[in-house]
Design a protein around this motif. Sequence first.
Motif, PDB file in Angstrom:
ATOM      1  N   LYS A 291       0.829  -1.209   0.000  1.00  0.00           N
ATOM      2  CA  LYS A 291       0.000   0.000   0.000  1.00  0.00           C
ATOM      3  C   LYS A 291       0.860   1.253   0.000  1.00  0.00           C
ATOM      4  CE  LYS A 291      -3.313  -3.018   0.937  1.00  0.00           C
ATOM      5  NZ  LYS A 291      -3.104  -4.470   0.953  1.00  0.00           N
ATOM      6  N   ILE A 292       1.873   1.289   0.836  1.00  0.00           N
ATOM      7  CA  ILE A 292       2.752   2.460   0.910  1.00  0.00           C
ATOM      8  C   ILE A 292       3.433   2.717  -0.429  1.00  0.00           C
ATOM      9  CG2 ILE A 292       4.979   3.232   1.836  1.00  0.00           C
ATOM     10  CD1 ILE A 292       2.699   3.938   3.651  1.00  0.00           C
ATOM     11  N   THR A 293       3.798   1.659  -1.123  1.00  0.00           N
ATOM     12  CA  THR A 293       4.500   1.816  -2.396  1.00  0.00           C
ATOM     13  C   THR A 293       3.555   2.151  -3.552  1.00  0.00           C
ATOM     14  OG1 THR A 293       4.299  -0.548  -2.862  1.00  0.00           O
ATOM     15  CG2 THR A 293       6.276   0.173  -1.664  1.00  0.00           C
ATOM     16  N   GLY A 294       2.243   2.005  -3.321  1.00  0.00           N
ATOM     17  CA  GLY A 294       1.292   2.249  -4.394  1.00  0.00           C
ATOM     18  C   GLY A 294       1.204   1.115  -5.389  1.00  0.00           C
ATOM     19  N   GLU A 295       1.738  -0.051  -5.036  1.00  0.00           N
ATOM     20  CA  GLU A 295       1.766  -1.188  -5.952  1.00  0.00           C
ATOM     21  C   GLU A 295       0.470  -1.991  -5.948  1.00  0.00           C
ATOM     22  OE1 GLU A 295       5.376  -3.614  -5.671  1.00  0.00           O
ATOM     23  OE2 GLU A 295       6.200  -2.039  -4.394  1.00  0.00           O
ATOM     24  N   GLU A 296      -0.318  -1.877  -4.886  1.00  0.00           N
ATOM     25  CA  GLU A 296      -1.516  -2.719  -4.767  1.00  0.00           C
ATOM     26  C   GLU A 296      -2.562  -2.351  -5.819  1.00  0.00           C
ATOM     27  OE1 GLU A 296      -3.931  -5.736  -2.809  1.00  0.00           O
ATOM     28  OE2 GLU A 296      -1.794  -5.265  -2.847  1.00  0.00           O
ATOM     29  N   THR A 302      -6.506   3.445  -5.733  1.00  0.00           N
ATOM     30  CA  THR A 302      -7.376   3.518  -4.554  1.00  0.00           C
ATOM     31  C   THR A 302      -6.684   2.902  -3.331  1.00  0.00           C
ATOM     32  OG1 THR A 302      -8.441   1.438  -5.240  1.00  0.00           O
ATOM     33  CG2 THR A 302      -9.508   3.507  -5.898  1.00  0.00           C
ATOM     34  N   ASP A 303      -5.379   3.007  -3.280  1.00  0.00           N
ATOM     35  CA  ASP A 303      -4.592   2.365  -2.224  1.00  0.00           C
ATOM     36  C   ASP A 303      -4.981   2.827  -0.820  1.00  0.00           C
ATOM     37  OD1 ASP A 303      -2.162   0.984  -3.873  1.00  0.00           O
ATOM     38  OD2 ASP A 303      -2.732   2.881  -4.776  1.00  0.00           O
ATOM     39  N   LEU A 304      -5.378   4.096  -0.679  1.00  0.00           N
ATOM     40  CA  LEU A 304      -5.716   4.592   0.654  1.00  0.00           C
ATOM     41  C   LEU A 304      -6.953   3.916   1.233  1.00  0.00           C
ATOM     42  CD1 LEU A 304      -4.921   8.405   0.334  1.00  0.00           C
ATOM     43  CD2 LEU A 304      -3.738   6.724   1.759  1.00  0.00           C
ATOM     44  N   SER A 361      -7.125   9.959  -4.464  1.00  0.00           N
ATOM     45  CA  SER A 361      -6.242   9.075  -5.210  1.00  0.00           C
ATOM     46  C   SER A 361      -4.851   9.098  -4.591  1.00  0.00           C
ATOM     47  CB  SER A 361      -6.161   9.530  -6.669  1.00  0.00           C
ATOM     48  OG  SER A 361      -5.139   8.834  -7.354  1.00  0.00           O
ATOM     49  N   TYR A 362      -4.210   7.946  -4.566  1.00  0.00           N
ATOM     50  CA  TYR A 362      -2.875   7.867  -3.965  1.00  0.00           C
ATOM     51  C   TYR A 362      -1.875   8.734  -4.722  1.00  0.00           C
ATOM     52  CZ  TYR A 362       0.674   5.693  -1.036  1.00  0.00           C
ATOM     53  OH  TYR A 362       1.652   5.471  -0.096  1.00  0.00           O
ATOM     54  N   THR A 368       6.659  13.648   0.694  1.00  0.00           N
ATOM     55  CA  THR A 368       6.710  13.917   2.134  1.00  0.00           C
ATOM     56  C   THR A 368       5.529  13.278   2.850  1.00  0.00           C
ATOM     57  OG1 THR A 368       7.848  16.016   1.783  1.00  0.00           O
ATOM     58  CG2 THR A 368       6.713  15.726   3.892  1.00  0.00           C
ATOM     59  N   GLN A 369       4.345  13.345   2.257  1.00  0.00           N
ATOM     60  CA  GLN A 369       3.159  12.758   2.875  1.00  0.00           C
ATOM     61  C   GLN A 369       3.251  11.228   2.908  1.00  0.00           C
ATOM     62  OE1 GLN A 369       0.346  14.718   0.253  1.00  0.00           O
ATOM     63  NE2 GLN A 369      -0.340  16.088   1.896  1.00  0.00           N
ATOM     64  N   VAL A 370       3.758  10.646   1.847  1.00  0.00           N
ATOM     65  CA  VAL A 370       3.945   9.192   1.818  1.00  0.00           C
ATOM     66  C   VAL A 370       4.948   8.774   2.890  1.00  0.00           C
ATOM     67  CG1 VAL A 370       4.839   7.260   0.471  1.00  0.00           C
ATOM     68  CG2 VAL A 370       3.328   8.933  -0.604  1.00  0.00           C
ATOM     69  N   LYS A 371       6.012   9.557   3.042  1.00  0.00           N
ATOM     70  CA  LYS A 371       7.029   9.265   4.060  1.00  0.00           C
ATOM     71  C   LYS A 371       6.417   9.343   5.467  1.00  0.00           C
ATOM     72  CE  LYS A 371      11.354   8.971   5.692  1.00  0.00           C
ATOM     73  NZ  LYS A 371      11.191   9.348   7.107  1.00  0.00           N
ATOM     74  N   GLU A 372       5.552  10.314   5.679  1.00  0.00           N
ATOM     75  CA  GLU A 372       4.901  10.459   6.980  1.00  0.00           C
ATOM     76  C   GLU A 372       4.034   9.235   7.290  1.00  0.00           C
ATOM     77  OE1 GLU A 372       2.539  13.991   9.343  1.00  0.00           O
ATOM     78  OE2 GLU A 372       1.993  13.609   7.255  1.00  0.00           O
ATOM     79  N   LEU A 373       3.287   8.765   6.291  1.00  0.00           N
ATOM     80  CA  LEU A 373       2.472   7.569   6.482  1.00  0.00           C
ATOM     81  C   LEU A 373       3.349   6.342   6.718  1.00  0.00           C
ATOM     82  CD1 LEU A 373      -0.285   8.058   3.752  1.00  0.00           C
ATOM     83  CD2 LEU A 373      -0.659   7.950   6.225  1.00  0.00           C
ATOM     84  N   SER A 374       4.431   6.239   5.964  1.00  0.00           N
ATOM     85  CA  SER A 374       5.347   5.112   6.116  1.00  0.00           C
ATOM     86  C   SER A 374       5.941   5.062   7.519  1.00  0.00           C
ATOM     87  CB  SER A 374       6.461   5.203   5.075  1.00  0.00           C
ATOM     88  OG  SER A 374       7.380   4.140   5.222  1.00  0.00           O
TER      89      SER A 374
END
Length: 393
Positions: A291-296, A302-304, A361-362, A368-374
């Motif tokens: 999910k974090i990588t956006g691969e799903e 719609t990864d979120l 949408s992801y 920066t936002q992806v890093k915060e979630l990670s």
Amino acid sequence: MPRLRHLGTSAGLLSGTAVLALALTGCVPNTAVAEAEAIQVTLTDSSCTVKTDTAPAGPITFQVTNRGSDVNEFEVLAQDKLRIAGEKENIGPGTTVNYVVQLTEGSYFTACKKGMVGSPTSLAKFTVSTGAADTKTASESKQVAQAVTNYVSYVKDQTGQLLAATKTFAAAYEAGDDATARAQYPATRAFYERIEPTAEQFGDIDPALDLREADLEQGQTWTGWHRIEKDLWAPAGFTPSDAAGRAVLGRQLVADTQKLYDLVYAKGFTLTLDQISNGASGLMEEVSRSKITGEEETFSHTDLWDFKANVEGAEVAYGNVRAILLKKGSAGTSAAKKLDAEFATIDTLLAQYASGDGYVSYTKLTTTQVKELSDSVNALSEPLSQLTSILVK
């Protein structure tokens, strides 16, 4: 990402439902376990060697070293070689990890999976003998039984809602009503994402429903949610399925979901305390891995939605064992305090990206936002990975 199983058929899975009460559990890290107490396992690119092929029932610690050149996975399979009794994924080259799996008396198989795709290899028999007597008090046993009953009810509820929503979604997709199908896609998948660790116990069910295109093996037929996702959000150069093709894919999706429903509602189906807590940890591993990588959700982004559903499933699982955790002394109290705080943090972060009844949408998120979630996922995953080792003491 689904676990691939090609060692048996769905019919075989149905016939094995009656023995699902076996205490098959996932695995968790436990770095506090002394090396002398652990069973040594060595992984290479072509094999996995387990130092001993027997152990007493109860919490069993494996110390796994990957001496190969690729990421690897160590598994303990049930006697039917289909259901997962324990697995440790993402073991990198040169890495040594400890993890605990709770097993009851019986016959199992150990195996490994280089690259974490395809069928397990190096299958070897592993026997669990009679262990020490259960020392839980009547009060604790009652509490555990209630936690299991509550969580099994939750799994059944989510599976029932999944089946009903899938039928509605498939009807829209087959009819060519793409706008309706796109709107229903992430909301329907959320029911599955909340309970995915349970689905993964049933061998071929998870790959049939949730296999990504990137994980297809040569010659393998691609079915399930992500195959339909590609039709609904067709990338440039791809020709979506015609009406006949949609009918095949839609009906197969409903049929495979029905199989999951039948297995979950079968007489004798149950889970164990360890499966519940390890399931919570496994759900967060799903988030960090895909999910974090956006691969799903490669095509729909719609990864979120999936992210939130995984967190919700983990939070429900944790909530069912929290009272038991609090009775495990200072270690349990400390873990509960940290988990409470980390769940609150990640829920707050995800709420920032809510849009209407769902999520943006992801692709809208910045680096920066992806890093915060990670970072939040990692902070939550650490205490969750210790949950089972505390609960089984």
